[in-house]
Write a protein that holds these residues in place. Structure first.
Motif, PDB file in Angstrom:
ATOM      1  N   ALA A   8       0.832  -1.211   0.000  1.00  0.00           N
ATOM      2  CA  ALA A   8       0.000   0.000   0.000  1.00  0.00           C
ATOM      3  C   ALA A   8       0.856   1.247   0.000  1.00  0.00           C
ATOM      4  O   ALA A   8       0.551   2.228  -0.668  1.00  0.00           O
ATOM      5  CB  ALA A   8      -0.925  -0.028   1.227  1.00  0.00           C
ATOM      6  N   MET A   9       1.943   1.216   0.770  1.00  0.00           N
ATOM      7  CA  MET A   9       2.835   2.366   0.826  1.00  0.00           C
ATOM      8  C   MET A   9       3.470   2.622  -0.524  1.00  0.00           C
ATOM      9  O   MET A   9       3.563   3.753  -0.980  1.00  0.00           O
ATOM     10  CB  MET A   9       3.901   2.120   1.899  1.00  0.00           C
ATOM     11  N   LEU A  10       3.886   1.476  -1.194  1.00  0.00           N
ATOM     12  CA  LEU A  10       4.526   1.653  -2.483  1.00  0.00           C
ATOM     13  C   LEU A  10       3.548   2.167  -3.516  1.00  0.00           C
ATOM     14  O   LEU A  10       3.928   2.923  -4.420  1.00  0.00           O
ATOM     15  CB  LEU A  10       5.122   0.309  -2.930  1.00  0.00           C
ATOM     16  N   ALA A  11       2.297   1.712  -3.410  1.00  0.00           N
ATOM     17  CA  ALA A  11       1.303   2.173  -4.393  1.00  0.00           C
ATOM     18  C   ALA A  11       1.074   3.653  -4.290  1.00  0.00           C
ATOM     19  O   ALA A  11       0.788   4.323  -5.292  1.00  0.00           O
ATOM     20  CB  ALA A  11      -0.015   1.413  -4.175  1.00  0.00           C
ATOM     21  N   GLY A  12       1.171   4.270  -3.113  1.00  0.00           N
ATOM     22  CA  GLY A  12       0.914   5.689  -2.939  1.00  0.00           C
ATOM     23  C   GLY A  12       2.127   6.554  -3.152  1.00  0.00           C
ATOM     24  O   GLY A  12       2.035   7.770  -3.122  1.00  0.00           O
ATOM     25  N   GLN A  66       4.504   1.820 -12.980  1.00  0.00           N
ATOM     26  CA  GLN A  66       5.011   0.442 -12.929  1.00  0.00           C
ATOM     27  C   GLN A  66       4.813  -0.179 -11.555  1.00  0.00           C
ATOM     28  O   GLN A  66       4.428  -1.348 -11.418  1.00  0.00           O
ATOM     29  CB  GLN A  66       6.496   0.430 -13.294  1.00  0.00           C
ATOM     30  N   ILE A  67       5.063   0.617 -10.494  1.00  0.00           N
ATOM     31  CA  ILE A  67       4.886   0.099  -9.131  1.00  0.00           C
ATOM     32  C   ILE A  67       3.430  -0.231  -8.879  1.00  0.00           C
ATOM     33  O   ILE A  67       3.098  -1.237  -8.243  1.00  0.00           O
ATOM     34  CB  ILE A  67       5.426   1.117  -8.113  1.00  0.00           C
ATOM     35  N   ALA A  68       2.541   0.598  -9.401  1.00  0.00           N
ATOM     36  CA  ALA A  68       1.111   0.333  -9.218  1.00  0.00           C
ATOM     37  C   ALA A  68       0.709  -0.975  -9.904  1.00  0.00           C
ATOM     38  O   ALA A  68      -0.096  -1.760  -9.387  1.00  0.00           O
ATOM     39  CB  ALA A  68       0.299   1.494  -9.765  1.00  0.00           C
ATOM     40  N   THR A  69       1.288  -1.225 -11.097  1.00  0.00           N
ATOM     41  CA  THR A  69       0.986  -2.480 -11.811  1.00  0.00           C
ATOM     42  C   THR A  69       1.493  -3.691 -11.028  1.00  0.00           C
ATOM     43  O   THR A  69       0.815  -4.719 -10.912  1.00  0.00           O
ATOM     44  CB  THR A  69       1.638  -2.457 -13.196  1.00  0.00           C
ATOM     45  N   MET A  70       2.694  -3.558 -10.471  1.00  0.00           N
ATOM     46  CA  MET A  70       3.241  -4.661  -9.685  1.00  0.00           C
ATOM     47  C   MET A  70       2.417  -4.905  -8.434  1.00  0.00           C
ATOM     48  O   MET A  70       2.203  -6.052  -8.012  1.00  0.00           O
ATOM     49  CB  MET A  70       4.697  -4.364  -9.307  1.00  0.00           C
ATOM     50  N   ASN A  71       1.960  -3.839  -7.816  1.00  0.00           N
ATOM     51  CA  ASN A  71       1.140  -3.983  -6.611  1.00  0.00           C
ATOM     52  C   ASN A  71      -0.163  -4.725  -6.925  1.00  0.00           C
ATOM     53  O   ASN A  71      -0.618  -5.575  -6.157  1.00  0.00           O
ATOM     54  CB  ASN A  71       0.854  -2.598  -6.029  1.00  0.00           C
ATOM     55  N   ALA A  72      -0.746  -4.408  -8.096  1.00  0.00           N
ATOM     56  CA  ALA A  72      -1.981  -5.107  -8.483  1.00  0.00           C
ATOM     57  C   ALA A  72      -1.725  -6.589  -8.732  1.00  0.00           C
ATOM     58  O   ALA A  72      -2.533  -7.460  -8.370  1.00  0.00           O
ATOM     59  CB  ALA A  72      -2.572  -4.445  -9.739  1.00  0.00           C
TER      60      ALA A  72
END
Length: 418
Positions: A8-12, A66-72
């Motif tokens: 969650a932290m990385l996504a934000g 890219q980080i958001a895609t990995m988080n998903a």
């Protein structure tokens, strides 16, 4: 799991960037393999932490995407793992839909029942030849135990002669010689001359003709030929002993008991029959007087080698008999190899003698060697026959033997009263 806050932290965050290669590998995780999913999640998290340290000061919109895609992708893999956990928990509790059914439920059920019965066929055991039993053969005795055959010891007590012809004739004198008292000058008229009478002893033949295959003779671990020879010899001993006591004289010896008063051979001998006396009790031998009379009916000339002859059942009856003072007539033997005695005379077991019964001659007393003659013409002869019944080998075995009473005066019989 502990990675969720970090994701969650990385996504934000807008200060991180990630190469496309790492993001792409995260998306290709195998959704059907929990182990692969866990490994992929750990790899992705490690790469993201490394990039966070490296790019902490750099803000790039592309990296954030890219980080958001990995988080998903990680969230998708986490959901899949949670599904696996739920199915496993439901299977343990017997609730819910549980895991997918096996392709062959009947086989699965049968296998589980097989295991519960402890019948695992893959195990090796002595009880099953294909599963190792062939390597543990059963030890077996290479001898053959024969069933007991009771044989009367007639040959041990009678007279045995070997003859060289088909028949045997013995001459008997009536000893009817005349004599008289005369004065010194008185005339001497002729006196009677003894008469001779012949008695013919015929030979009988006993045979056996067993067959055995040649392969059994070749392959058996037992010497079949030797064993069979022993069996035939024992049978011959048994049959001739029966004939020596009760044979009818037709193709066999004339039995001793037939010469007793009233027997079928009572009139054959020139000197007459074997005399008998009664037991005094119907269907029993229980009076000592009968034994005393039997003993003293035999002439003194034959008393030295005289014996009692009876079967084991009659022995039992004789052991119970007492004299007038309460003493047993029967006494055990105190010397090895010697028989028990009755009134001091040896008591011989003769299995083929009749039992005590009304009218039977169950007890003999006398000199058997003087009474009965056994004639051996030809001993046991074996002809090996491989032609008559191929593929069997026949063992044609014969023995020629005869017999009969030579002196009826040397034997007395006790007849059980009717």
């Amino acid at each position: 799991m502990k990675h969720v806050p970090a994701l969650a932290m990385l996504a934000g965050s807008t200060a991180l960037a990630m190469p496309r290669a790492i993001a792409a590998s995260s998306i290709r995780a195998d959704a059907n393999d929990p182990v692969a999913l866990i490994g992929q999640i750990n790899t992705t998290l490690a790469a993201m932490r490394a990039k966070q340290d490296e790019l902490s000061a750099k803000v790039d919109p592309l990296d954030v995407a890219q980080i958001a895609t990995m988080n998903a992708s990680i969230s998708t893999m986490q959901s899949t793992l949670d599904g696996f956990a739920t199915e496993m928990a439901a299977a343990r509790l017997g609730q819910g839909n549980g895991p997918a059914q096996p392709e062959n439920p009947e086989y699965t059920a049968a296998f589980m029942a097989h295991v519960r019965r402890n019948e695992v066929s893959a195990a090796m055991s002595v009880g099953s030849n294909p599963d190792g039993g062939y390597t543990a053969p059963v030890e077996w005795d290479r001898t053959i135990q024969g069933r007991l055959k009771l044989i009367s010891p007639m040959r041990q007590h009678a007279t045995v002669e070997t003859v060289g012809t088909a028949g045997f004739v013995k001459l008997f004198s009536d000893r009817a010689v005349g004599s008289g008292w005369v004065g010194e000058t008185a005339s001497r008229p002729a006196t009677n001359t003894p008469q001779l009478s012949p008695l013919t002893f015929g030979n009988g033949e006993i045979y056996a003709f067993p067959f055995v295959t040649q392969q059994l003779l070749d392959d058996s671990q037992v010497d079949i030929e030797q064993w069979l020879s022993g069996e035939v010899a024992t049978e011959f001993d048994r049959q001739e002993a029966i004939a020596f006591l009760s044979g009818n004289g037709v193709n066999k010896p004339q039995g001793l008991l037939n010469y007793v008063t009233g027997g079928t051979a009572a009139a054959i001998h020139p000197w007459g029959d074997i005399k008998s006396s009664n037991s005094g009790t119907a269907a029993a031998i229980d009076k000592s007087d009968a034994i005393v009379k039997l003993v003293y009916s035999l002439p003194t000339a034959y008393q030295g080698n005289a014996k009692f002859f009876a079967n084991l059942n009659t022995h039992g009856a004789l052991r119970l008999m007492k004299d007038g003072q309460g003493n047993y007539l029967w006494q055990p033997s105190y010397q090895a190899g010697q028989p028990a005695t009755l009134m001091g005379r040896p008591l011989v077991e003769m299995p083929d003698m009749p039992d005590v019964a009304a009218g039977s001659f169950s007890l003999l007393y006398g000199d058997m060697a003087e009474t009965y003659l056994i004639l051996d013409r030809i001993g046991v002869r074996v002809i090996r026959d491989a032609l008559t019944n191929k593929p069997f080998i026949g063992f044609y075995t014969t023995k020629r033997v005869g017999g009969g009473v030579k002196n009826p005066d040397a034997m007395k019989a006790l007849k059980t009263s009717a």
